[in-house]
Design a protein around this motif. Sequence first.
Motif, PDB file in Angstrom:
ATOM      1  N   ARG A   3       0.857  -1.190   0.000  1.00 38.48           N
ATOM      2  CA  ARG A   3       0.000   0.000   0.000  1.00 38.48           C
ATOM      3  C   ARG A   3       0.889   1.234   0.000  1.00 38.48           C
ATOM      4  NH1 ARG A   3      -5.366  -0.049   1.289  1.00 38.48           N
ATOM      5  NH2 ARG A   3      -5.176   2.040   2.154  1.00 38.48           N
ATOM      6  N   PHE A   4       0.570   2.162  -0.886  1.00 35.63           N
ATOM      7  CA  PHE A   4       1.316   3.410  -0.972  1.00 35.63           C
ATOM      8  C   PHE A   4       0.428   4.556  -0.514  1.00 35.63           C
ATOM      9  CE2 PHE A   4       3.335   0.582  -4.032  1.00 35.63           C
ATOM     10  CZ  PHE A   4       4.674   0.759  -3.735  1.00 35.63           C
ATOM     11  N   HIS A   5       1.077   5.583  -0.014  1.00 33.23           N
ATOM     12  CA  HIS A   5       0.345   6.729   0.534  1.00 33.23           C
ATOM     13  C   HIS A   5       0.202   7.833  -0.507  1.00 33.23           C
ATOM     14  CE1 HIS A   5       2.012   4.675   4.122  1.00 33.23           C
ATOM     15  NE2 HIS A   5       0.842   5.013   4.655  1.00 33.23           N
ATOM     16  N   LEU A  25      -1.841   7.296  -9.373  1.00 27.78           N
ATOM     17  CA  LEU A  25      -1.813   6.261  -8.346  1.00 27.78           C
ATOM     18  C   LEU A  25      -1.277   6.931  -7.092  1.00 27.78           C
ATOM     19  CD1 LEU A  25      -0.206   3.198 -10.234  1.00 27.78           C
ATOM     20  CD2 LEU A  25      -2.620   3.437  -9.591  1.00 27.78           C
ATOM     21  N   PRO A  26      -1.571   6.429  -5.913  1.00 31.46           N
ATOM     22  CA  PRO A  26      -1.044   7.079  -4.710  1.00 31.46           C
ATOM     23  C   PRO A  26       0.478   7.235  -4.783  1.00 31.46           C
ATOM     24  CG  PRO A  26      -2.664   5.420  -4.110  1.00 31.46           C
ATOM     25  CD  PRO A  26      -2.435   5.271  -5.584  1.00 31.46           C
ATOM     26  N   GLY A  27       0.936   8.484  -4.686  1.00 27.00           N
ATOM     27  CA  GLY A  27       2.359   8.753  -4.712  1.00 27.00           C
ATOM     28  C   GLY A  27       2.947   8.948  -6.107  1.00 27.00           C
ATOM     29  N   ILE A  28       2.096   8.941  -7.130  1.00 28.92           N
ATOM     30  CA  ILE A  28       2.548   9.196  -8.502  1.00 28.92           C
ATOM     31  C   ILE A  28       1.699  10.304  -9.104  1.00 28.92           C
ATOM     32  CG2 ILE A  28       2.931   8.261 -10.813  1.00 28.92           C
ATOM     33  CD1 ILE A  28       3.127   5.493  -9.598  1.00 28.92           C
ATOM     34  N   TRP A  29       2.318  11.462  -9.279  1.00 30.16           N
ATOM     35  CA  TRP A  29       1.620  12.611  -9.848  1.00 30.16           C
ATOM     36  C   TRP A  29       2.016  12.813 -11.304  1.00 30.16           C
ATOM     37  CZ3 TRP A  29      -2.205  15.702  -8.000  1.00 30.16           C
ATOM     38  CH2 TRP A  29      -2.543  15.559  -6.641  1.00 30.16           C
ATOM     39  N   LEU A  41       7.358  11.308  -8.567  1.00 24.75           N
ATOM     40  CA  LEU A  41       7.111  10.236  -7.606  1.00 24.75           C
ATOM     41  C   LEU A  41       7.380  10.687  -6.179  1.00 24.75           C
ATOM     42  CD1 LEU A  41       7.200   8.658 -10.289  1.00 24.75           C
ATOM     43  CD2 LEU A  41       8.498   6.882  -9.108  1.00 24.75           C
ATOM     44  N   SER A  42       6.636  10.124  -5.252  1.00 18.32           N
ATOM     45  CA  SER A  42       6.960  10.305  -3.841  1.00 18.32           C
ATOM     46  C   SER A  42       8.233   9.527  -3.532  1.00 18.32           C
ATOM     47  CB  SER A  42       5.821   9.779  -2.970  1.00 18.32           C
ATOM     48  OG  SER A  42       5.704   8.370  -3.097  1.00 18.32           O
ATOM     49  N   ALA A  43       8.869   9.847  -2.402  1.00 20.72           N
ATOM     50  CA  ALA A  43      10.068   9.108  -1.997  1.00 20.72           C
ATOM     51  C   ALA A  43       9.745   7.629  -1.819  1.00 20.72           C
ATOM     52  CB  ALA A  43      10.625   9.698  -0.705  1.00 20.72           C
ATOM     53  N   GLU A  44       8.557   7.343  -1.312  1.00 20.31           N
ATOM     54  CA  GLU A  44       8.121   5.967  -1.106  1.00 20.31           C
ATOM     55  C   GLU A  44       8.024   5.216  -2.433  1.00 20.31           C
ATOM     56  OE1 GLU A  44       4.594   4.094   1.624  1.00 20.31           O
ATOM     57  OE2 GLU A  44       3.989   5.598   0.142  1.00 20.31           O
ATOM     58  N   ARG A  45       7.432   5.879  -3.429  1.00 21.29           N
ATOM     59  CA  ARG A  45       7.317   5.260  -4.746  1.00 21.29           C
ATOM     60  C   ARG A  45       8.701   5.084  -5.393  1.00 21.29           C
ATOM     61  NH1 ARG A  45       2.840   2.476  -6.863  1.00 21.29           N
ATOM     62  NH2 ARG A  45       0.974   3.513  -6.137  1.00 21.29           N
TER      63      ARG A  45
END
Length: 212
Positions: A3-5, A25-29, A41-45
């Motif tokens: 699960r991504f935020h 998608l969560p964390g992908i703009w 991308l977020s750091a998590e992604r």
Amino acid sequence: MPRFHAIPAPVETLWGPPQQTEQILPGIWEVRTASHGGFVLSAERQDAMPEALRLSSISYEEDVDWSLVILGFEDEYRASGRRAATLLADNARSSVKAWHPDRYAAFTGEAVPASESPVLRRRAAYRQLIGQYIVCSASGDWADWVPEGKVGVVARRLESVDALGHPRLTGEAIQGLVDKGAYDSSRDVNGFDAIGAVRIDGDAPATKEIVL
């Protein structure tokens, strides 16, 4: 599947301030600016991107590198319910194969034939001519230095070619003339000698041949 935020939309990007944003998608703009765009991308992604597909930056531009992100999270994207998700995922796979063939092979374990990758074809063509002069610009006989029925070419020596098929040129440029029928701009590379170009003195009339 992890699960991504979701994260807030970026307020600044590598390509300037965003004018349009959408979190696909969560964390992908997906962002668009006045000049360009792509995925941020977020750091998590970014940490979760497969190593073979991960760039050093969180920014994946819209021309080619976007496809690395979709391929990296392909199953999640296909299951997202987004309109045309299947078509875009298929296009992403084809794009990575064509323009990032080494990354595609490392990620999938599938060898990419040269027939399916302009990068591989261009890289092979350049490698055959390393150390030789290659054409870097050409002018038709509309140019005042090019006689009728000829193409005037400017060439530099090819030192190397990188993984994406981009040549590294070195040394001073030379000029030459070649019969119009022998020059083909659609080739990946035109070798100066291979097309039968005759070197000319750049300061002399274009009809003057220099014996080397």
